[in-house]
Motif scaffolding. Structure first.
Motif, PDB file in Angstrom:
ATOM      1  N   MET A   1       0.836  -1.172   0.000  1.00  0.00           N
ATOM      2  CA  MET A   1       0.000   0.000   0.000  1.00  0.00           C
ATOM      3  C   MET A   1       0.889   1.247   0.000  1.00  0.00           C
ATOM      4  O   MET A   1       1.816   1.350   0.778  1.00  0.00           O
ATOM      5  N   LYS A   2       0.574   2.190  -0.903  1.00  0.00           N
ATOM      6  CA  LYS A   2       1.380   3.404  -0.962  1.00  0.00           C
ATOM      7  C   LYS A   2       0.573   4.584  -0.412  1.00  0.00           C
ATOM      8  O   LYS A   2      -0.622   4.470  -0.169  1.00  0.00           O
ATOM      9  N   THR A   3       1.269   5.706  -0.202  1.00  0.00           N
ATOM     10  CA  THR A   3       0.603   6.900   0.312  1.00  0.00           C
ATOM     11  C   THR A   3       0.732   8.036  -0.697  1.00  0.00           C
ATOM     12  O   THR A   3       1.675   8.092  -1.489  1.00  0.00           O
ATOM     13  N   CYS A   4      -0.213   8.936  -0.639  1.00  0.00           N
ATOM     14  CA  CYS A   4      -0.218  10.098  -1.530  1.00  0.00           C
ATOM     15  C   CYS A   4       0.864  11.075  -1.079  1.00  0.00           C
ATOM     16  O   CYS A   4       0.947  11.419   0.105  1.00  0.00           O
ATOM     17  N   PRO A   5       1.695  11.570  -2.001  1.00  0.00           N
ATOM     18  CA  PRO A   5       2.732  12.525  -1.610  1.00  0.00           C
ATOM     19  C   PRO A   5       2.168  13.891  -1.205  1.00  0.00           C
ATOM     20  O   PRO A   5       2.816  14.640  -0.497  1.00  0.00           O
ATOM     21  N   ARG A   6       0.942  14.190  -1.622  1.00  0.00           N
ATOM     22  CA  ARG A   6       0.363  15.489  -1.302  1.00  0.00           C
ATOM     23  C   ARG A   6      -0.310  15.490   0.062  1.00  0.00           C
ATOM     24  O   ARG A   6      -0.130  16.405   0.859  1.00  0.00           O
ATOM     25  N   CYS A   7      -1.166  14.461   0.342  1.00  0.00           N
ATOM     26  CA  CYS A   7      -1.954  14.498   1.578  1.00  0.00           C
ATOM     27  C   CYS A   7      -1.667  13.330   2.518  1.00  0.00           C
ATOM     28  O   CYS A   7      -2.284  13.240   3.580  1.00  0.00           O
ATOM     29  N   ASP A   8      -0.765  12.431   2.150  1.00  0.00           N
ATOM     30  CA  ASP A   8      -0.358  11.289   2.975  1.00  0.00           C
ATOM     31  C   ASP A   8      -1.484  10.309   3.284  1.00  0.00           C
ATOM     32  O   ASP A   8      -1.421   9.586   4.275  1.00  0.00           O
TER      33      ASP A   8
END
Length: 149
Positions: free
Chosen positions: A1-8
């Motif tokens: 699972m990855k995270t969004c670089p803008r809002c985490d």
């Protein structure tokens, strides 16, 4: 699972856009979004150019940027704002008296955004002369009521 670089926020590995903030997560998604925004900007620009000639002040399509207006149209619009808001402020000082309410309506009627708001239900914006006539009628009625009562 990855995270969004803008809002985490947590994202699926295959996600093209963030479900929380809408940020593109791949280069293809970013290119697609950029192309979409460019198409929308061109469409809005084309619509505003076509609608600006339909009417003297702010066109039938709604908002026309101030830089697209002539000096005379800008002066007219500024004058309407000054007259409208000035009338409303003066009328608010007389609020308990019955003559204040027609003055408030007159001040509202002369404001340029009211022309755009009336365009939707009427099919086209009211002409300047109609708006000035409404203002004059309400202002005279309000002044007469203030003097009479």
């Amino acid at each position: 699972m990855k995270t969004c670089p803008r809002c985490d926020s947590s994202l699926d590995d295959e996600a093209r856009y963030c479900v929380e903030c809408g940020a593109p997560q791949t280069e293809d998604a970013a290119d697609e979004l950029d192309e979409y925004v460019q198409r929308q900007a061109q469409q809005v620009a084309a619509e505003s150019e076509g609608g600006a000639a339909a009417d003297d002040d702010d066109g039938g399509s709604g908002f026309v940027p101030t830089e697209n207006l002539t000096d005379r149209e800008q002066l007219w619009r500024r004058g309407c704002y000054v007259l409208g808001y000035g009338t409303i402020v003066v009328a608010l000082t007389f609020v308990p008296r019955p003559g204040a309410f027609p003055l408030i309506l007159g001040g509202i009627a002369i404001l340029p955004p009211i022309r755009r708001l009336t365009a939707e239900p009427l099919g086209s914006p009211l002409k300047r002369e109609v708006m000035v006539g409404l203002y004059a009628a309400f202002a005279l009625l309000g002044a007469a009521l203030l003097l009479a009562l």
